[in-house]
Design an enzyme around this catalytic site. Sequence first.
Site, PDB file in Angstrom:
ATOM      1  N   TYR A 155       1.057  -1.015  -0.063  1.00 12.40           N
ATOM      2  CA  TYR A 155      -0.042   0.047   0.070  1.00 12.40           C
ATOM      3  C   TYR A 155       0.800   1.221   0.011  1.00 12.40           C
ATOM      4  CZ  TYR A 155      -3.719   3.169   1.428  1.00 12.40           C
ATOM      5  OH  TYR A 155      -4.796   4.000   1.711  1.00 12.40           O
ATOM      6  N   LYS A 159       0.696   4.254  -3.061  1.00 13.38           N
ATOM      7  CA  LYS A 159       0.487   5.471  -2.803  1.00 13.38           C
ATOM      8  C   LYS A 159       1.461   6.527  -3.002  1.00 13.38           C
ATOM      9  CE  LYS A 159      -3.850   4.887  -1.460  1.00 13.38           C
ATOM     10  NZ  LYS A 159      -5.043   5.424  -2.592  1.00 13.38           N
TER      11      LYS A 159
END
Length: 311
Positions: A155, A159
């Site tokens: 993640y 991001k």
Amino acid sequence: MILEGKVAIVTGSGRGLGLAYAQELARQGAAVVINDVDEAVADEAVASIVAAGGKAVAVAGAVGSTATAKELVSAAVGTFGRLDILVTNAGVLRDKSLLKMTDEDFDLVINVHLRGTFTCVREAFGYFNENGVAGRIIAIGSPTGQRGNFGQTNYAAAKAGIVGMVRTWALEMKRSNVTANVVIPVAATAMTETIPFFERAVQASARGEAMPDFFRKDLGFGTAADVAGLVAFLASSAAAKITGQAIGVGGDRLQLWSHPEAVATEYHDGGWSSEKLVSSFDRLFGDRLQSVGETFPELPAELRPEPAPAK
């Protein structure tokens, strides 16, 4: 209504933050293409917008593939005649520490967040460029992508990568008068519901009550609706000169994140040998090393989670 006559796509907008963005865009006059992997959930989201007097259509499917990106743009143009705004919100989590994270865990998160943002933006920008539309690209980031977070290798990479892509797109799209920005939300979601630190805030929100000021002000933590206003603003003509930015929002707090910059610079004639670094690095940079991860102030006693009942 600041978006009257505009058409928007919001990926991952069947529920949660994505739905809040779509509903606010519709409230401001935009027709919206709702996207979710669950067709029934997408249809419910459309119904909520139509019931409030807005316009919306659903496209069920997982983002990541070029085919889904093309379907989303085709739905916008075919149903509403144009496309002006793309919000790339779709996401999935597979949190595990590094040694426990599988290839499948990593690839899924990267495909949905990073590749999904790439394919959808490429398709939308192609439409903007070919039709002379001064479009708006709004990608959704995360504090994890800015600071890192334990158990979120996949993640964090996705991001952080999204922010890097947006900075690049801001340069590439400038001549076409298309803006590209990242919104970094901090809000009560399905993910934060399970974190004890936010328990009192989430409980208050579920009861329809205002969150305690400690969460809204000290932490900048709020509801999905608190984030939606920034998304609508960046989609509007009022934000025509804002591009390449990472903007955080949550609760009562609004933040402009800096781009990475060197915090200290030193020079040495002839360059830096390993021996010179051994003798000099700590003296030069030891007190300027950067922190990682998010840090939170201690919860006030009255906001701490209730202790579990004794068995």
